[in-house]
Design an enzyme around this catalytic site. Structure first.
Site, PDB file in Angstrom:
ATOM      1  N   LYS A  88       1.004  -1.260   0.412  1.00  0.00           N
ATOM      2  CA  LYS A  88      -0.121   0.331   0.294  1.00  0.00           C
ATOM      3  C   LYS A  88       0.781   1.027  -0.782  1.00  0.00           C
ATOM      4  O   LYS A  88       0.843   1.711  -0.546  1.00  0.00           O
ATOM      5  CB  LYS A  88      -0.706   0.093   1.051  1.00  0.00           C
TER       6      LYS A  88
ATOM      7  N   SER B 283      -9.083  -2.551   5.754  1.00  0.00           N
ATOM      8  CA  SER B 283     -10.063  -2.947   6.773  1.00  0.00           C
ATOM      9  C   SER B 283      -9.304  -3.105   8.490  1.00  0.00           C
ATOM     10  O   SER B 283     -10.317  -2.883   8.676  1.00  0.00           O
ATOM     11  CB  SER B 283     -10.916  -4.453   6.496  1.00  0.00           C
TER      12      SER B 283
ATOM     13  N   HIS C  59     -13.135   3.164   4.437  1.00  0.00           N
ATOM     14  CA  HIS C  59     -13.169   1.784   5.314  1.00  0.00           C
ATOM     15  C   HIS C  59     -15.017   1.223   4.809  1.00  0.00           C
ATOM     16  O   HIS C  59     -15.697   1.730   5.214  1.00  0.00           O
ATOM     17  CB  HIS C  59     -13.434   0.706   5.707  1.00  0.00           C
TER      18      HIS C  59
ATOM     19  N   GLU D 220     -16.689   3.607   7.790  1.00  0.00           N
ATOM     20  CA  GLU D 220     -15.705   3.343   8.517  1.00  0.00           C
ATOM     21  C   GLU D 220     -14.621   5.000   8.146  1.00  0.00           C
ATOM     22  O   GLU D 220     -14.610   4.706   6.686  1.00  0.00           O
ATOM     23  CB  GLU D 220     -15.393   2.744   9.056  1.00  0.00           C
TER      24      GLU D 220
ATOM     25  N   ASN E 279     -14.954  -4.044  12.317  1.00  0.00           N
ATOM     26  CA  ASN E 279     -14.162  -5.324  12.577  1.00  0.00           C
ATOM     27  C   ASN E 279     -13.512  -6.013  13.842  1.00  0.00           C
ATOM     28  O   ASN E 279     -13.318  -6.808  14.259  1.00  0.00           O
ATOM     29  CB  ASN E 279     -13.240  -4.982  11.643  1.00  0.00           C
TER      30      ASN E 279
END
Length: 699
Positions: A398, A420, A441, A453, A491
């Site tokens: 990333k 996530s 998210h 989110e 999560n």
């Protein structure tokens, strides 16, 4: 005709033909929410009309965006707290029944949203005409607030269009389009929006006769015999979808209709008493609270210019591709990048399927598809206002991508990640403008899951966060700002539940038993079916990231499933075997005895983690936490969220259960920091959650 009477919320006009036009225009509000003042003024007007006997009465809205969004739910909350729900419902019923009894023709002209109390108002008129456009929506969504229609909706609609169709409208709460309302007989005619009032006046002069077949059906399905035959059938269908102990309103509505005889007064009395009883239930109080929380989330991006026209998405997998498709659907120009066209094409195909399902007409589908463009080389980055990364969960990959994207930015573009679970304090290192980097998210499936989110980190600029909130509002999502710690909010709270359920599964508890117990609690889907649906590979990936942080371990057997290529629904096999998109759940031994603490072992880790998130400031307050978990996981809405559940059960009671589970099964159940927070002691509907823009519900 109205000399000496002054009205704040209604405008009156008498024309040369003797027709009185009543324009609903609630003072100090952008929408018409039907308050006690609105009703009392209408009562005065109707009383005068009954004496003066005009040639006809036309009722419409002076608000440009709709007829009436429903009852003023703020007032309803006050009545529930004061114990005066029944009195106020009966007052509304009296006003509408007086309108229904006027000795002259009455027509309601409807445009835009006409919901709940607004629909009950038009049902008290003799005729109804609606604007023939996509904006007109007519419905009775009270069941979504844990109650049912109380101003005559259940008494009048079944007699107008027949019980089967009327019950379907009220039990689902789904709004009808103008054309569907016409087909069912809810409205008598449609008119072009510009000609609505003129056509309404014509309808007053020449009333429309209801078709004989519809009148016969309406009569037959509401006879005593018809009600005794139909009610058990509708009850069975309803019980297959929701549990009476969780959601009592649909069952109460069926009972009110079944017991209602031919007299309108008896039907109204049954209706009013039923709603008054439902208003006292925890389900209604929690669902009303959730409504206000939803309005609070919607309002977070209001009045802010997001400055985003072009969105560039990197990663055309399921999440990235579907985010890109949704943004294009909502009117944004979107470029979608991946290594080769073969990775982008499936996303374009899924997008077309979505648009064909959502849009009417091939021209609209093609126009939307033109806003979504494949971009293998990534040229769209240079002209994008928002670049969103949705590649695989690897921090180094990333960061390498950001290093190639950021130099192409021209000014104040936003850079976002759909990660996530990876903390943003890790991902933002090395960025030249970390203040404009944040998490967006989304949840799978993107088109259905309402929550996003908005993930913060220690260098995020407040203006960038506000732009992101406004962007979420523009694409029709509900944003919750969260701290960028591992797993963020949803999560982090969901993972202990899934991991404990899979541990129980590995201990020999049958999957169907685990799913059944979770659904008994009120979860929309059991954890074993959910793990297969999400994908065991995704569960393992997120689990590995979060388990050390949460003090948990991956359950035994999960890696073996993955090594044998059994990732769940997408492979046709996981913890269950899947056929035609449905799990084939094995039969459970009839002699199997469900452990008495099974539900607590699955649910309480979620509640424990929610309390820890609150203590750590992962979200700004308890209400936002409950909203995020409900809209992100489907956590039993009638329970109000994990924090509200802890309050209702009693924090000391839940804490005691966790301590006993820890003694029996291990330290992972030990109560976390936060159980002594003052926010846990609060109970009931907090007025602070009643956001200013949420002055009314569509009910």
């Amino acid at each position: 005709m109205f000399e000496g009477l002054r009205f704040n919320h209604w405008k009156t006009n008498l024309d040369d033909a003797g027709i009185v036009t009543l324009s609903l225009d609630r003072a100090g509000s952008s929408v018409n929410a039907i308050s006690r003042e609105v009703l009392d003024e209408l009562g005065q007007i109707v009383e005068r009309l009954a004496i003066e006997k005009p040639a006809g009465v036309l009722i419409h809205s002076a608000k440009p965006f709709g007829f009436a969004v429903g009852a003023d739910i703020r007032e309803f909350v006050t009545y529930a707290q004061q114990g005066t729900v029944l009195e106020n419902i009966e007052n509304g019923q009296r006003v509408f029944e007086s309108l229904a009894r006027l000795p002259c023709p009455t027509v309601a002209a409807i445009h835009g949203a006409c919901m709940g109390g607004g629909t009950e108002l038009i049902l008290a008129c003799r005729q109804r005409i609606a604007a023939d456009d996509d904006k007109t929506r007519i419905g009775l969504p009270e069941v979504m607030l844990g109650i049912h229609p109380g101003w005559g909706g259940s008494a009048r609609l079944p007699r107008l269009i027949g019980a089967p169709e009327a019950l379907q409208v009220m039990l689902t709460g789904k709004a009808l389009s103008a054309r569907r309302a016409l087909a069912l007989g809810v409205v008598d005619r449609l008119a072009p929006p510009a000609e609505l009032l003129a056509e309404a006046r014509a309808l007053l002069r020449r009333p429309h006769a209801q078709p004989f077949a519809l009148r016969a059906k309406a009569w037959a399905t509401n006879t005593w015999l018809g009600r005794q035959i139909l009610a058990p059938m509708v009850l069975k269908q309803t019980a297959a979808k929701v549990r009476k102990e969780h959601y009592p309103a649909p069952f109460a509505l069926i009972d009110v209709w079944k017991r209602g005889g031919s007299g309108i007064q008896q039907r109204l009395k049954l209706e009013a008493r039923s709603v008054a009883r439902l208003a006292e239930t925890p389900t209604a109080q929690n669902l009303i609270r959730i409504f206000f929380l939803q309005e609070r989330l919607k309002g977070q991006g209001s009045g802010i210019e997001h400055g985003i026209r072009h969105v560039h998405v990197v990663g055309a997998g399921v999440m990235g591709g579907d985010i890109a498709a949704w943004a294009a659907f909502k009117g944004f120009e979107v470029t979608l990048q991946d290594r080769e066209m073969k990775y982008i094409q499936p996303a374009l195909d899924r997008a077309r399927q979505l648009y064909e399902k959502k849009l009417k007409g091939a021209d609209k589908v093609e126009a939307t598809m033109r806003r979504l463009r494949a971009d293998v080389e990534g040229k769209g980055v240079a002209t994008a206002d928002l670049a969103l990364e949705a590649i695989f969960e690897n921090a180094e990959a990333k960061k390498a991508l950001y290093a190639s994207i950021e130099p192409q930015f021209q000014s104040d573009e936003l850079l976002a990640t759909n990660t996530s679970s990876i903390p943003l304090d890790t991902l933002r290192t090395g960025l030249k403008a970390p203040q404009r980097f944040l998490g967006l998210h989304f949840f799978n499936p993107v088109a259905q899951m309402p929550l996003v989110e908005v993930v913060r980190h220690d260098q995020l600029d407040a203006g960038a966060e506000k732009r992101a909130l406004a962007f979420c509002k523009a694409i029709g999502k509900l944003p919750v700002a969260v701290k960028g710690t591992p797993g963020f909010l949803v999560n982090r709270i969901l993972m202990p539940y899934l991991l404990e359920a899979m541990r129980l599964y590995s201990e020999g508890v049958p999957g169907p038993v685990l799913d059944q117990e979770a659904k008994k609690f009120g979860m929309p889907m059991g954890p074993i079916e959910l793990a297969d649906t999400v994908g065991l590979d995704v569960c393992a990936s997120v689990g590995k990231e979060l388990a050390p942080f949460l003090g948990l371990e991956l359950p035994p057997g999960l890696e073996d499933k993955l090594e044998s290529g059994k990732r769940g629904k997408k492979d046709g096999q996981g913890l269950y075997v899947w056929q035609d998109g449905k799990p084939q759940k094995p039969e459970v031994d009839p002699d199997y005895v469900t452990p008495p603490d099974l539900q607590d072992r699955m649910i309480l880790p979620m509640v424990n983690e929610a309390v820890a998130c609150l203590a750590e400031g992962v979200v700004d307050d308890a209400d936002l936490l409950d909203a995020g978990v409900i809209f992100g996981t489907g956590f039993a809405p009638f329970r109000g969220g994990p924090i509200q559940y802890a309050r209702s059960e009693g924090p000391s009671v839940v804490r005691g259960k966790l301590e006993r589970l820890a003694q029996r099964y291990g330290e992972r159940f030990l109560p976390k920091d936060g159980w002594d927070l003052p926010e846990l002691a609060r109970s009931g509907l907090d007025p602070s959650t009643l956001a200013p823009q949420a002055e009314s519900a569509e009910a």
